[in-house]
Scaffold this active site. Structure first.
Site, PDB file in Angstrom:
ATOM      1  N   CYS A 114      47.328  79.603 -31.701  1.00  0.00           N
ATOM      2  CA  CYS A 114      45.602  79.226 -32.251  1.00  0.00           C
ATOM      3  C   CYS A 114      45.181  78.133 -31.456  1.00  0.00           C
ATOM      4  O   CYS A 114      44.079  77.821 -30.984  1.00  0.00           O
ATOM      5  CB  CYS A 114      45.641  79.224 -33.726  1.00  0.00           C
ATOM      6  N   CYS A 226      48.728  69.407 -31.878  1.00  0.00           N
ATOM      7  CA  CYS A 226      48.143  70.630 -31.301  1.00  0.00           C
ATOM      8  C   CYS A 226      48.445  71.019 -29.943  1.00  0.00           C
ATOM      9  O   CYS A 226      48.307  72.330 -29.827  1.00  0.00           O
ATOM     10  CB  CYS A 226      46.519  70.336 -31.485  1.00  0.00           C
TER      11      CYS A 226
END
Length: 239
Positions: A114, A226
């Site tokens: 994601c 991330c």
């Protein structure tokens, strides 16, 4: 001199300089530079510094389309208040989202995928054409960031090396709070509600007293980054 040699020299020259000096050198001497900002809990410090040097600096804001509504409103308010004229919202391509996450549920079973879809890939595309970028990372955030230098070289896979500058690398949280207070800067509204670090809504929780400031990011997972930052082995996803 090769880029890595230049950056190593700059780290020696600037090791005792202020963050503002580091940022000013980066924006004025590295060609086309972008500042990448999440408009998160501490972002206003670096954004304010940049606005004092050059309010026209390109600011890349990664809109994952899963951010808190408060973050989107804060981004608009801060950009207007600081007079930043070139804030660019970076998003995944519509056709790519439809192909890989058409129900917006990818984060439930693969957070790395994601983040790659909504953050890493759009940012790498947006950075094409820039000679380097400015990051808000700090040593105090722990993990791989503990040895962070002001100037570093980034080698994204399949792309040419570029400079990455971390003007706040040596700052701690007291430095940040003092700067915010001294300049009367607006705080992200979620900070007062228990979110000292703010990411995407589905993957950010409140932080309890005594916990690390980033404990609410991807809670109960080994993931701590991330993936927009690159180390020797590619995108960094865990400290």
């Amino acid at each position: 001199m090769p880029l890595d040699g230049q950056l190593s020299t700059l780290n020696r020259v600037y090791k005792d300089k202020d963050a503002q000096d580091v940022l000013e050198h980066a924006l004025n001497n590295f060609g086309d530079m972008a500042l990448v900002s999440s408009f998160g809990a501490e972002s206003v410090v670096l954004l304010h510094m940049a606005a004092q040097i050059n309010p026209d600096v390109p600011v890349l804001f990664i809109d994952t389309e899963m951010l808190f509504a408060e973050t989107l409103e804060y981004q608009r308010d801060v950009a207007a208040q600081l007079g930043l004229t070139d804030v660019r919202a970076i998003r995944a391509k519509r056709e790519t989202l439809f192909e890989k996450d058409n129900e917006n549920l990818l984060h439930l079973h693969d957070t790395d995928a994601c983040c790659a879809l909504r953050k890493t890939e759009p940012l790498q595309r947006a950075l094409q054409g820039f000679d380097g970028w400015v990051s808000g990372r700090k040593r105090v955030q722990g993990g791989d960031r503990q040895a962070l230098e002001y100037f570093e070289i980034e080698r994204p896979l399949g792309r040419l090396p570029r400079a990455k500058v971390n003007p706040l690398a040596h700052w701690d949280r007291d430095d940040l709070q003092d700067y915010i207070k001294a300049h009367n800067l607006p705080r992200h509204p979620l900070v007062a509600k228990g979110y000292p670090s703010v990411g995407c809504s589905p993957c950010t929780t409140k932080v309890k007293t005594g916990e690390d400031a980033r404990a609410g990011r991807w809670r109960d997972q080994s993931k701590t980054e991330c993936g927009i930052h690159f180390g020797a082995n590619g995108a960094v996803r865990a400290s």
